[in-house]
Design an enzyme around this catalytic site. Sequence first.
Site, PDB file in Angstrom:
ATOM      1  N   SER A 123     -29.500 -17.963  60.565  1.00 29.91           N
ATOM      2  CA  SER A 123     -30.021 -19.292  60.922  1.00 29.91           C
ATOM      3  C   SER A 123     -31.314 -19.609  60.193  1.00 29.91           C
ATOM      4  CB  SER A 123     -30.275 -19.344  62.425  1.00 29.91           C
ATOM      5  OG  SER A 123     -31.049 -20.479  62.729  1.00 29.91           O
ATOM      6  N   GLU A 125     -33.639 -21.048  61.403  1.00 28.24           N
ATOM      7  CA  GLU A 125     -34.763 -20.895  62.345  1.00 28.24           C
ATOM      8  C   GLU A 125     -35.646 -19.711  61.957  1.00 28.24           C
ATOM      9  OE1 GLU A 125     -35.498 -22.679  65.376  1.00 28.24           O
ATOM     10  OE2 GLU A 125     -34.132 -24.208  64.635  1.00 28.24           O
ATOM     11  N   TYR A 146     -34.545 -16.910  69.883  1.00 30.58           N
ATOM     12  CA  TYR A 146     -33.334 -17.035  69.059  1.00 30.58           C
ATOM     13  C   TYR A 146     -33.639 -16.681  67.608  1.00 30.58           C
ATOM     14  CZ  TYR A 146     -29.648 -19.542  66.449  1.00 30.58           C
ATOM     15  OH  TYR A 146     -28.634 -19.884  65.568  1.00 30.58           O
TER      16      TYR A 146
END
Length: 314
Positions: A123, A125, A146
């Site tokens: 990801s 992120e 996460y």
Amino acid sequence: MKALVFGCTGQDGSLLCRSLLRQGATVVGVSRSSNPNLATHQQLGITGDLELTTADLCDFREILELMTRYQPEEIYNLAAQSSVGLSFRQPVDTFNSIINGTINLLEVARFADFNGRLYFAGSSEIFGNTPRPADVRSPRQPLSPYAIAKDASFNTVQVYRQAYGLGCVTGVLFNHESPYRSSTFVTRKIVDGALRCRHDSRFRLQLGDLSVARDWGWAEEYIDAMQLILRADCLEDQVICTGRMETLEYFVARVFRELDLDWHDHVDLVESLRRPSEILSSVGDPAPMLERHGWRARLDVDGVIAALISHACP
Ligand code: NAP
């Protein structure tokens, strides 16, 4: 070709299963549940076309049994508690599902001398804010449970590739959307909310910080990119993105405008919907995927919004 897909009932898992089936592959989808939610499979018309099985990604024996029974050539690990917002409320479950699931799967693959290819759903992120469009070598600063879990898993996949010679690779995906997104995700919430406002003038859509900016692409295209990365002669982690970043306000305004509405008349900004720590701007560098694989996103944020609305109002 036989493929094993963990997280097969989710947005990407369902689209990936359809793509693999269309290529003539035998697909085994893995869910945590013995009674999985097959709503997306039904919408995509693939129910019954793949074999479904149940397993806990963190259970060594169960995963080894799956590998032995099915002997897959390709494995896709898309299973995760995939909501950044929820990860602040459920950090342990998020960590377990991502880090423990990933290392367990890699360890089984190593133990079983797996000589196929294994894809991990990374990801964007992991980068935190991106002062410049990010590629896989960019500095990483995860800002949520996460993101920490995805970052650790990204590193772990690299170690298993470099230290053990396992055929594993990470696609670091920026946000990608489709009509099959769960309704808890903000893009879906905006489209559903705007449609409701059209019919119910009293309905108010509640949103958090609209100044955050993201790089939004179209999930179906990203499924193709995942497979290109997995099947490359030389395995290399890659960022998958459009290279265009817009704010959430842009997204909201455009969705409402497409429906002949002014978002100012229908949206409440709610403090409690802001995250404890939020990435303000996130954009990827699409050049490496184009150079290596000839892949580029055809739909950017405008195309994504148009496609979401035309699906919702055919
Ligand atoms: P999704 O729709 O949430 O699907 C993920 C699947 O993982 C679910 O269908 C679920 O399948 C399983 N799952 C959910 N919670 C879990 C848990 N606690 N433990 C184990 N499994 C769990 O996600 P997606 O949008 O398809 O994304 C696929 C992967 O790409 C995820 O790993 C996500 O983190 C990553 N990713 C997505 C995006 C994006 O924009 N969509 C961007 C970057 C990375 P069962 O209930 O059937 O087990």
